[in-house]
Write a protein that holds these residues in place. Structure first.
Motif, PDB file in Angstrom:
ATOM      1  N   THR A 574      23.127  15.278  14.551  1.00 39.48           N
ATOM      2  CA  THR A 574      21.911  14.980  13.796  1.00 39.48           C
ATOM      3  C   THR A 574      20.780  15.856  14.305  1.00 39.48           C
ATOM      4  O   THR A 574      20.881  16.485  15.371  1.00 39.48           O
ATOM      5  N   TRP A 575      19.682  15.904  13.560  1.00 45.40           N
ATOM      6  CA  TRP A 575      18.541  16.705  13.986  1.00 45.40           C
ATOM      7  C   TRP A 575      17.986  16.194  15.316  1.00 45.40           C
ATOM      8  O   TRP A 575      17.652  16.984  16.199  1.00 45.40           O
ATOM      9  N   LYS A 576      17.922  14.882  15.484  1.00 46.86           N
ATOM     10  CA  LYS A 576      17.418  14.335  16.745  1.00 46.86           C
ATOM     11  C   LYS A 576      18.341  14.699  17.899  1.00 46.86           C
ATOM     12  O   LYS A 576      17.881  15.069  18.985  1.00 46.86           O
ATOM     13  N   GLN A 577      19.649  14.617  17.678  1.00 44.02           N
ATOM     14  CA  GLN A 577      20.583  14.998  18.729  1.00 44.02           C
ATOM     15  C   GLN A 577      20.420  16.466  19.104  1.00 44.02           C
ATOM     16  O   GLN A 577      20.467  16.832  20.278  1.00 44.02           O
ATOM     17  N   ASN A 712      23.384  20.090   6.581  1.00 39.45           N
ATOM     18  CA  ASN A 712      23.716  18.787   7.155  1.00 39.45           C
ATOM     19  C   ASN A 712      22.495  18.064   7.725  1.00 39.45           C
ATOM     20  O   ASN A 712      22.534  16.850   7.919  1.00 39.45           O
ATOM     21  N   ILE A 713      21.435  18.808   8.006  1.00 41.51           N
ATOM     22  CA  ILE A 713      20.248  18.184   8.603  1.00 41.51           C
ATOM     23  C   ILE A 713      18.983  18.441   7.788  1.00 41.51           C
ATOM     24  O   ILE A 713      17.910  17.976   8.158  1.00 41.51           O
ATOM     25  N   ASP A 715      17.729  17.284   5.124  1.00 46.88           N
ATOM     26  CA  ASP A 715      16.970  16.130   4.644  1.00 46.88           C
ATOM     27  C   ASP A 715      16.537  15.208   5.779  1.00 46.88           C
ATOM     28  O   ASP A 715      15.926  14.166   5.542  1.00 46.88           O
ATOM     29  N   GLN A 716      16.868  15.567   7.032  1.00 47.52           N
ATOM     30  CA  GLN A 716      16.492  14.738   8.172  1.00 47.52           C
ATOM     31  C   GLN A 716      15.214  15.225   8.850  1.00 47.52           C
ATOM     32  O   GLN A 716      14.562  14.477   9.581  1.00 47.52           O
ATOM     33  N   ILE A 717      14.855  16.475   8.638  1.00 45.17           N
ATOM     34  CA  ILE A 717      13.773  17.091   9.404  1.00 45.17           C
ATOM     35  C   ILE A 717      12.429  16.869   8.720  1.00 45.17           C
ATOM     36  O   ILE A 717      12.262  17.206   7.543  1.00 45.17           O
ATOM     37  N   LYS A 718      11.496  16.344   9.485  1.00 45.40           N
ATOM     38  CA  LYS A 718      10.134  16.228   8.961  1.00 45.40           C
ATOM     39  C   LYS A 718       9.489  17.613   8.970  1.00 45.40           C
ATOM     40  O   LYS A 718       9.700  18.390   9.896  1.00 45.40           O
ATOM     41  N   GLN A 757       8.906  14.476  15.265  1.00 41.79           N
ATOM     42  CA  GLN A 757      10.004  13.996  14.436  1.00 41.79           C
ATOM     43  C   GLN A 757      10.059  12.478  14.424  1.00 41.79           C
ATOM     44  O   GLN A 757      10.345  11.857  13.396  1.00 41.79           O
ATOM     45  N   GLU A 758       9.767  11.860  15.572  1.00 44.79           N
ATOM     46  CA  GLU A 758       9.898  10.410  15.670  1.00 44.79           C
ATOM     47  C   GLU A 758       8.667   9.665  15.180  1.00 44.79           C
ATOM     48  O   GLU A 758       8.773   8.553  14.684  1.00 44.79           O
TER      49      GLU A 758
END
Length: 818
Positions: A574-577, A712-713, A715-718, A757-758
Motif C-alpha cells: 500500500t502507499w502507507k507501507q 495499484n496505489i 487512488d490511495q495517495i492524497k 497522508q494520514e
C-alpha cells in the motif's frame, strides 16, 4: 560478415596505445645466425652463434640457400644438432612460470633436408617433444614453472635435430593459478589443484568472432586465429563487436590474459535465424590430437559487449556436452561493470576421437525477451605433466633418494600411529561433501586472511569471534541446496538457512570464478561488525574455511523491496507501507552517513539492497562497495566509479568524486521506483522512458507525475502527500550534489509526507505553513517522528555512532557467530 573499417583500424592501433609487458626473464635467440634480427617489428632476436647460451660446439649453423619471398629472416637460418648434449643453458632470475616457444621452419640446404629431421626435445631432462618432425612452419609453445636457476634445453636427435628460434620469458604473475580450476567430469564436480606445476602445451588460441591477431597485437606476442573453421553450425551464431576498449577496472582479466581485440569481438546467438528454435546452443569443435582422454586446460574468455545494461545476460557453458558452468552472469562476476573482461579455467578430457567441443547456450534464468549467450575467446592447452616429476639423476640425486627413503619410512610409521588413534576413537559422522564451486576466492590475494588483512579496523580476535564453521553453514543450507536460493547478487548466491540454534539466516556465498570477491568480503565484515541499527541488516558471522567466502546475515522474511513493487507475484504494498519502508531505509542511511566523524557512504543504494523483515520493516543491506566518507577538512573521496546503472550519481560518474550526496541521488531513484513500480532502467522501453529518473522528472516538471504513478496505489495517495513526495525525489536526483538535500532532510520530508497522508487535506490546497522545502532550508517546526537516528531507534534500542569492538560483540544476534 564484414568488419567495420574503423574497428579494423582501431585493432591495428591498440597495441600502440596499451602498455607493453616487460618480463623479468627475456631470452630471444636467432638460432644458427651470425646477426640479430627483428620479428613482427617489435622484438629483437639475438644471434646464438656468439652467445654464451649455446653450451656445445657440436652443432652446425645452417642458412637457407633459397629463402622464399617475404619470408621472415628469423626462419632463414637454423641450428643443427647431430648428438645429444645440453644445447642451450639460460640463467633465470625468477623461479616462476615461463613461456617457452620453439620455432621450426624446415627448408632444404646442402646435406640437410630439415623436413626429414626427427628428434626429441627435453627441458631440464623432462621430455617436451618426442620423435618430433614437421614439413611446415610451426611454433611449439609451452607454459611451465621452472624451479631451477638454470633452464637447459636439450635436442635429442634420431637422425638430426634443428631449431630456427627460441623464446624464453617470464609469464605475468598469476597467469596460471594453482588452485580453484574446475575439472569437468560426468555427474560430479571436482577441483584440479596445483595447475602451475603442470607443463602445458598450447594447442589452440582462438579469437572468437574476430580477426586473426599476430604477435604485434598482443602484449605476450601470441597469435590468435579466427574461429570460422571450428564453428559447427554457422547459422546459429553471428558476430558481435564494439569500438570501445574493454573496461578493466573490475579486475576479472588483464591485457596480458588476452588483448583488447579478443574482448572487443564475440559470437552471440543468431536469434534472427527463423529456422532455429528460440533456445539453442552455439558450438565449436577443436581437434586436439594426443590420443583419447587426454587432459586439457580450457580457458574461456568473456566480455559482455552485447547487453545495453547489467543483469540482462545469463547463459550456460558446456564442454564435451557436460555442463561446466551453469547460469553465468557476467554482471555479477565483474563487480557490476558492463563490458568488463573475464575468464574461466576448466580442465577437461578430450573425447574418444581426440576432440574438445565447447558450447554456450541460454540459461533457465534468461529473460525470454533477451535469450542470448556469448563467447569472446578460447585457449586450449594440453596438460603434458609435471616438470618436477622427472629429474636427471646424479650424485646429489642419490643422496636425496636415500634421505627421501628414510623420511618416507618415518612418515609411514607416523601415519600408522595416527590410523591407530583414529580407530580407537571410533568413526565420527562426516559432513556431506560440498558441491564444489570450482574456484578459490582468495587465490588472487595470496597469503591473505581476515586475521592478516590491514583493511579491517577491528582486531583479529574480534573477527575470529564472528567465525562460523563451514560444516555448520553447509548443514544449515542442506549442502547449498539450489531450492533454498533466495537471491543472486554481485558477490554471489544467497541461500536461506538456519544455524544449530535454529536461528534463521541468509547465507551469501561467493560467486564461483570471482576474482574480485575478497575486497567486498572484507568490506562487509569491516563495516557490519562495527555498526548496529534497526534499519541496517545485521551480520551474524562469516566463514573463510576451504577457500570459501561466506557471509551470514539475519534472515529478512519478505526479501527485497523490489519484489514487492514489480516482477513478482507478491501482493503490492500500500502507499502507507511504501512510505514506511522509505522512511526506514532513510533512517538506516542517515545513521551510516552521520554515525561517525567520517561517516560511511553505501555506494550501491537500490531497491534490491533494501530488505524487508516479517513486519515489513526496511533494512539497508549489501555493504560490499561501501567506503568511509571524506575527512573533516575534505569535501569528497576520490575513487573509481562503482555502483549500479540507473542508480549511479551522474556527478560521481563524471568526476569520480564520491560524497554522501551520491547515496542521496540513488535513494531518489528508489523513491521514483516506489512511486511508479518499474525498474530504474528498462532497455525494452522507448528511448525517452528507458531511464526512470529522467522520465519521472520530465512528468514532474510538467505537473503530471500522477499519470505515471503505479495504478495499484494511484487512488490511495492524497495530492498533498504525492506533491511533497515528488518534490523530495526530484531534489534527490538533481544533477549536482550541492543541489541535493542531505539524507537527514530527506528523512524528515518523508516523515512529513506520511503525516500529510494520514492527516492532510483530501485536495491539493495544502497549508503553506506546512510546506517545507525539500532541501531542508528555512525555518521549520518538526512535528513528525524524530529523525535523529543516531540516538533513538523505533524499538527503543540505543546506539551511539560507530561502536567499538567490545561493544560490537556483545550485540551479536546469536552465539553461533562466536
Amino acid at each position: 560478415m564484414a568488419f567495420p573499417l574503423n574497428l579494423i583500424i582501431l585493432s591495428s592501433l591498440l597495441p600502440l596505445l596499451s602498455a607493453t609487458f616487460t618480463p623479468q626473464d627475456n631470452y630471444l635467440l636467432n638460432c644458427g645466425s651470425n646477426t640479430n634480427t627483428s620479428f613482427f617489428s617489435t622484438r629483437s632476436f639475438l644471434s646464438d652463434s656468439s652467445s654464451s647460451f649455446l653450451s656445445t660446439d657440436r652443432s652446425i649453423s645452417l642458412s637457407n640457400p633459397n629463402p622464399p619471398p617475404n619470408s621472415p629472416s628469423l626462419y632463414n637460418t637454423a641450428r643443427i644438432f647431430l648428438t645429444k648434449s645440453p644445447s642451450y643453458k639460460l640463467h633465470l632470475t625468477s623461479n616462476t612460470t615461463h613461456f617457452l616457444r620453439l620455432h621450426f621452419s624446415p627448408f632444404k640446404a646442402p646435406n640437410f633436408n630439415l623436413k626429414t629431421a626427427k628428434f626429441s626435445v627435453l627441458v631440464n631432462a623432462f621430455p617436451l617433444l618426442n620423435t618430433f618432425s614437421t614439413n611446415s612452419v610451426v611454433v611449439k609453445e609451452f607454459i611451465l614453472k621452472i624451479d631451477s636457476p638454470v633452464l637447459e634445453i636439450t635436442f635429442l636427435p634420431s637422425n638430426f635435430a634443428f631449431v630456427n628460434a627460441i623464446e624464453v620469458f617470464s609469464a605475468p604473475k598469476d597467469y596460471i593459478i594453482d588452485q580453484g580450476t574446475k575439472r569437468v567430469v560426468p555427474d560430479s564436480t571436482q577441483i584440479f589443484s596445483n595447475l602451475s606445476s603442470q607443463v602445458l602445451e598450447t594447442v589452440h588460441r582462438i579469437n572468437v568472432g574476430g580477426l586473426k591477431l599476430t604477435p604485434f597485437n598482443d602484449s605476450l606476442w601470441r597469435t590468435w586465429l579466427v574461429d570460422d573453421d571450428y564453428l559447427l553450425l554457422k547459422g546459429a551464431a553471428k558476430r558481435a563487436w564494439t569500438t570501445h576498449t574493454p573496461n578493466y577496472q573490475s579486475g576479472g582479466a588483464s591485457r596480458e590474459i588476452a588483448p583488447d581485440n579478443v574482448y572487443m569481438t564475440a559470437r552471440e546467438m543468431n536469434r534472427d535465424n527463423q529456422e532455429l528454435q528460440a533456445r539453442f546452443n552455439i558450438s565449436w569443435e577443436f581437434p586436439v590430437g594426443g590420443g583419447r582422454r587426454v587432459l586439457h586446460l580450457v580457458r574461456l574468455h568473456f566480455c559482455d559487449i552485447v547487453s545495453s545494461s547489467l543483469n540482462q545476460l545469463y547463459f550456460n557453458v558446456f564442454i564435451n556436452d557436460l555442463l561446466a558452468y551453469r547460469d553465468v552472469d557476467l554482471s555479477a562476476l565483474n563487480f557490476h561493470v558492463l563490458a568488463s573482461p573475464f575468464y574461466v579455467d576448466f580442465v577437461a578430457e578430450s573425447d574418444g576421437e581426440g576432440r574438445v567441443r565447447i558450447s554456450v547456450g541460454p540459461s533457465d534464468l534468461s529473460n525470454p525477451a533477451r535469450v542470448n549467450a556469448i563467447l569472446n575467446g578460447v585457449e586450449i592447452m594440453r596438460v603434458v605433466s609435471s616438470v618436477s616429476s622427472k629429474k636427471g639423476f646424479g650424485k646429489k640425486n642419490v643422496v636425496w633418494i636415500v634421505a627421501g627413503s628414510v623420511l618416507g619410512s618415518l612418515v609411514f610409521l607416523a601415519l600408522l600411529f595416527l590410523c591407530g588413534l583414529w580407530f580407537c576413537r571410533g568413526k565420527k559422522s562426516k559432513t556431506k561433501r560440498s558441491e564444489s564451486t570450482g574456484w578459490t576466492p582468495l587465490r588472487r590475494f595470496r597469503n591473505s586472511s581476515i586475521s592478516r588483512t590491514t583493511e579491517g579496523t577491528v582486531s583479529s580476535n574480534g573477527y575470529q569471534t564472528l567465525r562460523i564453521s563451514f560444516a555448520e553453514i553447509q548443514s544449515g543450507t542442506n549442502n547449498f541446496d539450489k531450492s533454498l536460493v533466495i537471491g543472486v547478487g554481485g558477490f554471489g548466491m544467497v541461500f536461506k538457512g538456519s544455524l544449530k540454534d535454529n536461528t534463521k539466516v541468509a547465507v551469501k556465498r561467493g560467486v564461483p570464478g570471482s576474482r574480485q570477491g575478497l575486497p567486498e568480503f572484507l568490506s562487509e565484515i569491516t563495516i557490519l561488525s562495527k555498526i548496529r541499527h534497526r534499519h541496517l541488516v545485521s551480520l551474524v558471522g562469516y566463514c573463510e574455511e576451504q577457500s570459501e567466502m561466506i557471509l551470514v546475515y539475519e534472515y529478512m522474511d519478505k526479501g527485497p523491496l523490489k519484489s514487492h513493487l514489480y516482477g513478482s507475484n507478491n501482493p503490492p504494498l500500500t502507499w502507507k507501507q511504501r512510505l514506511e519502508v522509505c522512511i526506514g531505509a532513510a533512517r538506516g542511511l542517515h545513521y551510516l552517513h552521520t554515525g561517525s566523524s567520517q561517516g560511511i557512504i553505501h555506494r550501491d543504494i537500490k531497491s534490491t539492497n533494501i530488505l524487508l523483515d516479517n513486519n515489513y520493516v526496511a533494512k539497508v543491506a549489501d555493504f560490499g562497495l561501501s567506503r568511509s566518507g571524506p575527512c573533516l577538512d575534505e569535501t569528497h573521496v576520490s575513487t573509481g566509479v562503482k555502483g549500479s546503472f540507473g542508480y549511479l550519481d551522474p556527478e560521481y560518474f563524471r568526476r569520480q568524486q564520491l560524497t554522501d550526496k551520491s547515496d542521496v541521488y540513488s535513494f531518489g531513484v528508489v523513491l521514483f521506483e516506489v512511486l511508479c513500480a518499474r525498474p530504474a532502467v528498462d532497455p525494452l522501453l522507448v528511448r525517452e522512458q528507458v531511464n526512470l529518473a529522467e522520465w519521472a522528472i520530465k512528468w514532474q516538471k510538467k505537473g503530471m507525475l500522477h499519470q505515471i504513478v503505479d495504478k495499484n496505489i494511484a487512488d490511495q495517495i492524497k495530492p498533498c502527500s504525492l506533491k511533497k513526495f515528488a518534490e523530495t525525489a526530484e531534489k534527490c536526483c538533481a544533477d549536482y550534489g550541492v543541489d541535493r538535500p542531505t539524507i537527514g532532510d530527506v528523512l524528515w520530508n518523508l516523515e512529513h509526507v506520511l503525516q500529510l497522508q494520514e492527516s492532510g487535506p483530501l485536495d491539493d490546497n495544502t497549508d503553506a505553513a506546512a510546506h517545507v522545502d525539500a532541501t531542508g532550508s528555512g525555518t521549520r517546526e518538526r512535528q513528525g517522528p524524530s529523525s535523529d537516528s543516531n540516538t533513538e531507534m523505533d524499538n527503543g534500542d540505543e546506539t551511539s555512532g560507530i561502536l567499538n569492538s567490545s561493544q560490537v560483540f556483545s550485540q551479536l544476534m546469536t552465539n553461533a557467530g562466536r
